[in-house]
Design an enzyme around this catalytic site. Structure first.
Site, PDB file in Angstrom:
ATOM      1  N   LYS A 174       0.837  -1.203   0.000  1.00 22.82           N
ATOM      2  CA  LYS A 174       0.000   0.000   0.000  1.00 22.82           C
ATOM      3  C   LYS A 174       0.869   1.250   0.000  1.00 22.82           C
ATOM      4  O   LYS A 174       1.838   1.337   0.753  1.00 22.82           O
ATOM      5  CB  LYS A 174      -0.896   0.004   1.244  1.00 22.82           C
ATOM      6  CG  LYS A 174      -1.868  -1.165   1.291  1.00 22.82           C
ATOM      7  CD  LYS A 174      -2.584  -1.253   2.622  1.00 22.82           C
ATOM      8  CE  LYS A 174      -1.674  -1.632   3.756  1.00 22.82           C
ATOM      9  NZ  LYS A 174      -2.390  -1.959   5.007  1.00 22.82           N
ATOM     10  N   THR A 205      -7.324   9.385   8.701  1.00 24.24           N
ATOM     11  CA  THR A 205      -6.988   8.126   8.028  1.00 24.24           C
ATOM     12  C   THR A 205      -6.841   6.984   9.042  1.00 24.24           C
ATOM     13  O   THR A 205      -6.150   6.004   8.792  1.00 24.24           O
ATOM     14  CB  THR A 205      -5.674   8.267   7.228  1.00 24.24           C
ATOM     15  OG1 THR A 205      -4.657   8.747   8.127  1.00 24.24           O
ATOM     16  CG2 THR A 205      -5.827   9.217   6.063  1.00 24.24           C
ATOM     17  N   GLY A 207      -7.491   3.694  10.587  1.00 19.03           N
ATOM     18  CA  GLY A 207      -8.157   2.462  10.166  1.00 19.03           C
ATOM     19  C   GLY A 207      -8.229   2.226   8.666  1.00 19.03           C
ATOM     20  O   GLY A 207      -8.933   1.317   8.220  1.00 19.03           O
ATOM     21  N   THR A 208      -7.489   2.996   7.881  1.00 17.57           N
ATOM     22  CA  THR A 208      -7.547   2.807   6.416  1.00 17.57           C
ATOM     23  C   THR A 208      -7.077   1.408   6.017  1.00 17.57           C
ATOM     24  O   THR A 208      -7.678   0.758   5.158  1.00 17.57           O
ATOM     25  CB  THR A 208      -6.701   3.852   5.678  1.00 17.57           C
ATOM     26  OG1 THR A 208      -5.397   3.893   6.269  1.00 17.57           O
ATOM     27  CG2 THR A 208      -7.335   5.224   5.741  1.00 17.57           C
ATOM     28  N   GLY A 209      -5.985   0.958   6.646  1.00 16.77           N
ATOM     29  CA  GLY A 209      -5.433  -0.356   6.285  1.00 16.77           C
ATOM     30  C   GLY A 209      -6.376  -1.486   6.667  1.00 16.77           C
ATOM     31  O   GLY A 209      -6.565  -2.442   5.905  1.00 16.77           O
ATOM     32  N   CYS A 210      -6.983  -1.367   7.860  1.00 14.04           N
ATOM     33  CA  CYS A 210      -7.948  -2.387   8.317  1.00 14.04           C
ATOM     34  C   CYS A 210      -9.129  -2.465   7.354  1.00 14.04           C
ATOM     35  O   CYS A 210      -9.587  -3.554   6.974  1.00 14.04           O
ATOM     36  CB  CYS A 210      -8.469  -2.044   9.713  1.00 14.04           C
ATOM     37  SG  CYS A 210      -7.176  -1.781  10.944  1.00 14.04           S
TER      38      CYS A 210
HETATM   39  N1  LIG Z   1      -4.440  10.381   1.863  1.00 13.12           N
HETATM   40  C1  LIG Z   1      -4.846   9.335   1.131  1.00 13.12           C
HETATM   41  N2  LIG Z   1      -5.514   9.533  -0.028  1.00 13.12           N
HETATM   42  C2  LIG Z   1      -5.944   8.483  -0.771  1.00 13.12           C
HETATM   43  N3  LIG Z   1      -5.733   7.201  -0.432  1.00 13.12           N
HETATM   44  C3  LIG Z   1      -5.069   6.938   0.705  1.00 13.12           C
HETATM   45  C4  LIG Z   1      -4.593   7.975   1.552  1.00 13.12           C
HETATM   46  N4  LIG Z   1      -3.978   7.404   2.644  1.00 13.12           N
HETATM   47  C5  LIG Z   1      -4.088   6.075   2.474  1.00 13.12           C
HETATM   48  N5  LIG Z   1      -4.719   5.774   1.304  1.00 13.12           N
HETATM   49  C6  LIG Z   1      -5.077   4.448   0.812  1.00 13.12           C
HETATM   50  O1  LIG Z   1      -5.651   3.742   1.908  1.00 13.12           O
HETATM   51  C7  LIG Z   1      -5.287   2.373   1.886  1.00 13.12           C
HETATM   52  C8  LIG Z   1      -4.552   2.012   3.160  1.00 13.12           C
HETATM   53  O2  LIG Z   1      -3.225   2.449   3.020  1.00 13.12           O
HETATM   54  P1  LIG Z   1      -2.264   2.877   4.201  1.00 13.12           P
HETATM   55  O3  LIG Z   1      -0.893   2.925   3.611  1.00 13.12           O
HETATM   56  O4  LIG Z   1      -2.800   4.104   4.860  1.00 13.12           O
HETATM   57  O5  LIG Z   1      -2.463   1.648   5.172  1.00 13.12           O
HETATM   58  P2  LIG Z   1      -1.997   1.460   6.650  1.00 13.12           P
HETATM   59  O6  LIG Z   1      -0.842   2.354   6.959  1.00 13.12           O
HETATM   60  O7  LIG Z   1      -1.814   0.005   6.822  1.00 13.12           O
HETATM   61  O8  LIG Z   1      -3.241   1.919   7.506  1.00 13.12           O
HETATM   62  P3  LIG Z   1      -3.420   1.676   9.121  1.00 13.12           P
HETATM   63  O9  LIG Z   1      -2.845   2.840   9.802  1.00 13.12           O
HETATM   64  O10 LIG Z   1      -4.893   1.543   9.263  1.00 13.12           O
HETATM   65  O11 LIG Z   1      -2.685   0.411   9.468  1.00 13.12           O
HETATM   66  C9  LIG Z   1      -4.449   2.204   0.612  1.00 13.12           C
HETATM   67  O12 LIG Z   1      -5.283   1.812  -0.451  1.00 13.12           O
HETATM   68  C10 LIG Z   1      -3.884   3.592   0.373  1.00 13.12           C
HETATM   69  O13 LIG Z   1      -3.537   3.786  -0.968  1.00 13.12           O
HETATM   70  C1  LIG Z   2      -6.654  -2.818  17.174  1.00  9.10           C
HETATM   71  C2  LIG Z   2      -5.993  -2.134  16.038  1.00  9.10           C
HETATM   72  N1  LIG Z   2      -5.697  -2.848  14.929  1.00  9.10           N
HETATM   73  C3  LIG Z   2      -5.108  -2.242  13.871  1.00  9.10           C
HETATM   74  C4  LIG Z   2      -4.785  -0.900  13.915  1.00  9.10           C
HETATM   75  C5  LIG Z   2      -4.167  -0.272  12.681  1.00  9.10           C
HETATM   76  O1  LIG Z   2      -3.219   0.628  12.868  1.00  9.10           O
HETATM   77  C6  LIG Z   2      -5.086  -0.186  15.105  1.00  9.10           C
HETATM   78  N2  LIG Z   2      -4.799   1.138  15.235  1.00  9.10           N
HETATM   79  N3  LIG Z   2      -5.689  -0.828  16.144  1.00  9.10           N
END
Ligand SMILES: Nc1ncnc2c1ncn2[C@@H]1O[C@H](COP(=O)(O)OP(=O)(O)OP(=O)(O)O)[C@@H](O)[C@H]1O
Ligand SMILES: Cc1ncc(CO)c(N)n1
Length: 269
Positions: A174, A205, A207-210
């Site tokens: 990502k 942002t 929880g975006t990854g979740c």
């Molecule tokens: N500012 C943004 N604009 C558009 N898309 C974004 C933005 N930030 C993250 N994304 C998208 O959101 C999704 C999650 O990516 P990100 O790299 O933020 O994950 P993450 O760091 O694992 O998140 P988390 O903090 O929840 O673990 C991906 O599809 C990424 O391209």
């Molecule tokens: C419980 C939990 N899982 C995943 C994330 C992702 O960063 C978070 N902040 N908290």
């Protein structure tokens, strides 16, 4: 028939990430959500303040309760905390022949808290990645897994090759942490597919990854091929970030139900 999808992850008391984000995402996708809780975090939009890990025995019992009774069409794995937690989950997934496994290798929260014990990083790579239909690291996580530095799209492709060699069937790195467009790169061992969206200017942002990994699991459970499952999930997360919610004083959560609420005329309520 409605599909049953399981999340194995930690609880986020503020509802923006972890189990809560996963279940909301499942609901928004029309699949029946179930949960195995691996840890309880005291967390909000500003930070993580405490973590209580659930014992491997209780994690195993949760998995037994679900898999012995209910057909599970896909599994998303998020926060897994400790070496014994990971070993237990990996063994149970094998025992029950789980399918459509999405591994989000959660390591550090946006606020900098270690949700995965650093001593367990190697165990996660060794035990869970070989079982994964797809693994979805962000850039810092991909750097930890590979030991490679990632600053460009070419670096992301190189890291995807290294992670693929650890055994998952697909790798999605990502790009949320790079500057400029937010491009995620999918590698199936043969070719790369780039999923690009413009960068949305927002601090919300959490929880975006979740959310992305749960949307992929929901899409896989419906029988979509991996590339289509990722493409639809990327559209979903982009809308969820575009309409993210200014809740709390820090990094707010994404909006899981924007399209559903819009179509139902519920947005202003
Ligand atoms: N500012 C943004 N604009 C558009 N898309 C974004 C933005 N930030 C993250 N994304 C998208 O959101 C999704 C999650 O990516 P990100 O790299 O933020 O994950 P993450 O760091 O694992 O998140 P988390 O903090 O929840 O673990 C991906 O599809 C990424 O391209
Ligand atoms: C419980 C939990 N899982 C995943 C994330 C992702 O960063 C978070 N902040 N908290």
């Amino acid at each position: 028939m409605m599909k049953n999808v399981l999340t194995i992850a930690g609880s986020d008391s503020s509802g923006g990430a972890g189990i809560q984000a996963d279940l909301k995402t499942f609901a928004a996708h029309g699949v029946f959500g179930m949960s195995v809780i691996t840890a309880v975090t005291a967390q909000n939009t500003q930070g993580v303040f405490a973590v209580q890990d659930i014992t491997p025995e209780v994690i195993a019992k949760q998995m037994d309760a679900i898999f012995s009774d209910i057909a599970v069409a896909a599994v998303k794995i998020g926060m897994v905390s400790q070496i014994e937690t990971i070993k237990t989950i990996a063994a149970k997934l094998t025992e029950y022949g789980a399918i459509n496994i999405v591994v989000d290798p959660v390591m550090v929260s946006k606020s900098g808290y270690h949700l995965l014990n650093p001593a367990a990083e190697a165990t996660l790579a060794l035990e869970l990645l070989p079982q994964a239909t797809i693994v979805t690291p962000n850039i810092p996580e991909a750097e930890v897994i590979t030991g490679q530095t990632i600053a460009t799209l070419a670096d992301m492709e190189a890291a995807a090759r290294t992670i693929f060699a650890l055994g998952p069937r697909n790798v999605l790195i990502k790009g949320g942490h790079l500057d400029g467009d937010s491009t995620d790169i999918l590698f199936d061992g043969q070719e790369f597919v780039h999923f690009k969206s413009h960068r949305i200017e927002t601090k919300n942002t959490h929880g975006t990854g979740c959310t992305l990994s749960s949307a992929i699991a929901a899409n896989l459970s419906r029988g979509l091929p991996v590339t289509d499952a990722v493409a639809e999930a990327k559209e979903y997360i982009t809308i969820a970030i575009e309409h993210s919610l200014t809740i709390g004083k820090g990094v707010g959560p994404t909006h899981h139900f924007y399209t559903l609420y819009k179509n139902a005329g519920l947005l202003d309520q």
